[in-house]
Design an enzyme around this catalytic site. Structure first.
Site, PDB file in Angstrom:
ATOM      1  N   ASP A   1       0.864  -1.186   0.000  1.00 42.00           N
ATOM      2  CA  ASP A   1       0.000   0.000   0.000  1.00 42.00           C
ATOM      3  C   ASP A   1       0.896   1.230   0.000  1.00 42.00           C
ATOM      4  O   ASP A   1       1.863   1.312   0.774  1.00 42.00           O
ATOM      5  CB  ASP A   1      -0.893  -0.007   1.252  1.00 42.00           C
ATOM      6  CG  ASP A   1      -1.912   1.120   1.203  1.00 42.00           C
ATOM      7  OD1 ASP A   1      -3.064   0.852   0.861  1.00 42.00           O
ATOM      8  OD2 ASP A   1      -1.546   2.274   1.499  1.00 42.00           O
TER       9      ASP A   1
ATOM     10  N   GLU B   1      -4.847   2.425  -4.004  1.00 41.79           N
ATOM     11  CA  GLU B   1      -3.382   2.497  -4.087  1.00 41.79           C
ATOM     12  C   GLU B   1      -2.770   1.265  -3.426  1.00 41.79           C
ATOM     13  O   GLU B   1      -1.709   1.324  -2.842  1.00 41.79           O
ATOM     14  CB  GLU B   1      -2.822   3.789  -3.477  1.00 41.79           C
ATOM     15  CG  GLU B   1      -3.753   4.538  -2.564  1.00 41.79           C
ATOM     16  CD  GLU B   1      -3.924   3.882  -1.215  1.00 41.79           C
ATOM     17  OE1 GLU B   1      -4.876   3.088  -1.076  1.00 41.79           O
ATOM     18  OE2 GLU B   1      -3.136   4.151  -0.300  1.00 41.79           O
TER      19      GLU B   1
END
Ligand code: GH3
Ligand code: MG
Length: 527
Positions: free
Chosen positions: A214, A257
């Site tokens: 992440d 993301e």
């Protein structure tokens, strides 16, 4: 190479420097504009299954189709056709209507009930030309009809036009499996690959690891530089991942993301090395824009399939737990699932409205057990040992010379090192554990509850302006839950008091009462 992998041979290994306007060129072929760059198909791309009980007809049609370049299999009735489809799914089935055992109509009906990897275009060969027969055929799943006697030109022309439908379906399939922004696999397509690899790894007892990544503080990139810059960043990261992976690895954009990478034939330690390499390369990534040079860091969680890992979803979940810890530990790092305190499955439960109300005003500081003190990382182990003996502490935070917490030392760590040759002369920094999750004392208790539900970590350090002041562990939380049940609210939890045994619990709420953090004395530097 899996669907959607974009080639990145032209980028330098150690540092990526590309102009932001080039990013659009990195999109995989066929995205944005469906016709752009899509390879036109030839007959060789469509597998045909020809079904007819008349050998002369089979011979004639086979000759025409083979001459046109179609890969072909022939069978003599509907039952054989079903078996052939199970073995390898064709793109076209061209079938006679009347056949022994399983008729063309029945074959058509059964094919439409099967779950097949892609659409099969079904053409009937028939002497029946009435509207009634055509309607029956269409209702049972037929796509087209050719009237016997069949002409070569008509057969090939019909197949060419039908191929457009198959072509469109193929494109839609690729698009559904590919993330439009990065060209990586979607989460759904990723799980399809992972399921297969999971089964292979179980059968062959070969290792399989998963890494969850992440991006750190990605929202700030959007907020400060705009969404286009954020999008560009995501594409660069996708490219970097592709460049760092072997062709057998599978990468997906898990969401927003977040990326998930499957590493077949890879042990956890090697997956950690891979993640470390990728993390370092990512930190060196520079993306120049008109206003600034962007950079980003990433947090990684790594897990390997163990004998007791139940499913590939659980493997991904374990990598996710490790990722959560990487975030809590300060980001820009790699954490392995096996380094979390204990294994075992954790399943997050939704907190009911009742609990929501109970959690509302509770903070981490309310339940923590105050610390006996802290030690400096330069402290010799023998002095730390003395401190443990004097105070009866079970564990102590370790600080650097600026007072920031750098690790943690427990009785167990000291026991392990105490009897080693020269063990007691080593500095604490050589034996302390560094994977210590901390929360500020004002953190809502509910946040910590959710963390404990998510990960296998047993305790967290509570800080006040970054200075460690207490410990909060699962046991303290459980005791607190117990007190909530026992006290006045018991009815609202639906648990009769009689079901809660008296005197079985060693601690009470009073044992957990907060002592002022100001009472916590840090061990002086020269101890
Ligand atoms: P953390 O380090 O805790 O992960 O912080 P963060 O800011 O990365 O995480 P947060 O969940 O707060 O924010 C994620 C952001 O990612 C918010 C969302 O707008 C952005 N995002 C998700 N998908 C896309 C995308 O496709 N393009 C762009 N530009 N931004 C995206
Ligand atoms: Mg993030």
């Amino acid at each position: 190479m899996a669907f959607g992998h974009v080639i990145l041979n032209h980028l330098p290994k150690n540092k990526l420097i590309l102009n932001i306007k080039d990013v659009g060129n990195l999109l995989p072929e066929g995205h944005g504009n469906m016709h752009l760059g899509y390879r036109s198909m030839s007959p060789a791309d469509y597998k045909v299954l020809l079904v007819d009980d008349d050998p002369a007809m089979l011979r004639l049609l086979s000759r025409w189709l083979q001459k046109a370049g179609y890969p072909l299999r022939t069978v003599a009735d509907g039952q054989e056709a079903l078996e052939a489809v199970e073995l390898e799914c064709p793109d076209f089935v061209i079938t006679d209507w009347e056949m022994p055992h399983v008729s063309g109509l029945e074959l058509c009906r059964r094919l439409r009930q099967m779950i097949l990897p892609h659409y099969v275009y079904i053409i009937f060969l028939t002497v029946r030309t009435g509207a009634g027969e055509m309607i029956t055929g269409l209702e049972n799943g037929a796509d087209d009809f050719l009237t016997k006697p069949v002409s070569e030109e008509e057969l090939l022309a019909r197949m060419k036009s039908s191929a457009r439908v198959l072509d469109l379906e193929r494109r839609l399939n690729v698009m559904a499996q590919t993330d439009a922004l990065t060209g990586l696999l979607t989460q759904r397509a990723f799980y399809e690959s992972l399921e297969k690899e999971w089964r292979r790894s179980q059968r062959s007892r070969r290792p399989l690891s998963c890494t969850m990544l992440d991006l750190d503080f990605f929202k700030q990139i959007n907020d400060v530089h705009g969404h286009l810059a954020g999008d560009a960043m995501l594409k660069f990261v996708a490219e970097l991942l592709l460049d760092n992976c072997r062709s057998s690895d599978v990468i997906c954009r898990y969401g927003g993301e977040e990326f998930c990478i499957m590493l077949p034939e890879t042990r956890e330690a090697d997956a950690v090395q891979w993640a470390e390499r990728t993390r370092k390369r990512m930190a060196g990534l520079r993306i120049p824009t008109a206003t600034a040079e962007l950079h980003v860091t990433g947090s990684f969680g790594v897990a390997e399939r163990r004998e007791d890992t139940q499913s590939c979803e659980e493997l991904v979940d374990q990598a996710d737990q490790a990722l959560l810890c990487a975030k809590r530990l300060g980001r820009d790092r790699v954490i392995r699932y096996s380094s979390l305190a204990e294994g075992g499955e954790t399943k997050q439960q939704v907190i009911s409205d009742t609990w929501d109300a109970v959690f509302r005003d509770k903070r981490a500081g309310d339940l923590m057990v105050p610390l006996y003190g802290c030690v400096l990382e330069t402290t010799p182990i023998v002095q730390a040992l003395e401190l443990f003996v004097r105070t009866g502490a079970a564990s102590l935070p370790v600080l650097d010379e600026h007072g920031s917490m750098t690790g943690f030392i427990s009785e167990k760590d000291l026991m392990v090192v105490a009897l080693a040759p020269n063990g007691l002369k080593q500095p604490l920094s050589s034996v302390m554990r560094t994977n210590i999750v901390s929360y500020e004392e004002q953190t809502p208790l509910r946040t910590i509850h959710e963390f404990f539900c998510r990960v296998a970590v047993r305790s967290v350090v509570i800080t006040k302006q970054n200075y460690p002041v207490g410990i909060l562990n699962r046991e303290a939380l459980l005791r607190w839950y117990y007190d909530q049940v026992r006290n006045k609210e018991s009815r609202s939890f639906g648990l009769p008091l009689s079901s809660v045994p008296e005197g079985n619990i060693t601690g009470t709420a009073s044992a957990l009462t907060l002592r002022s953090p100001d009472n916590v004395a840090a061990v002086p530097r020269d101890t």
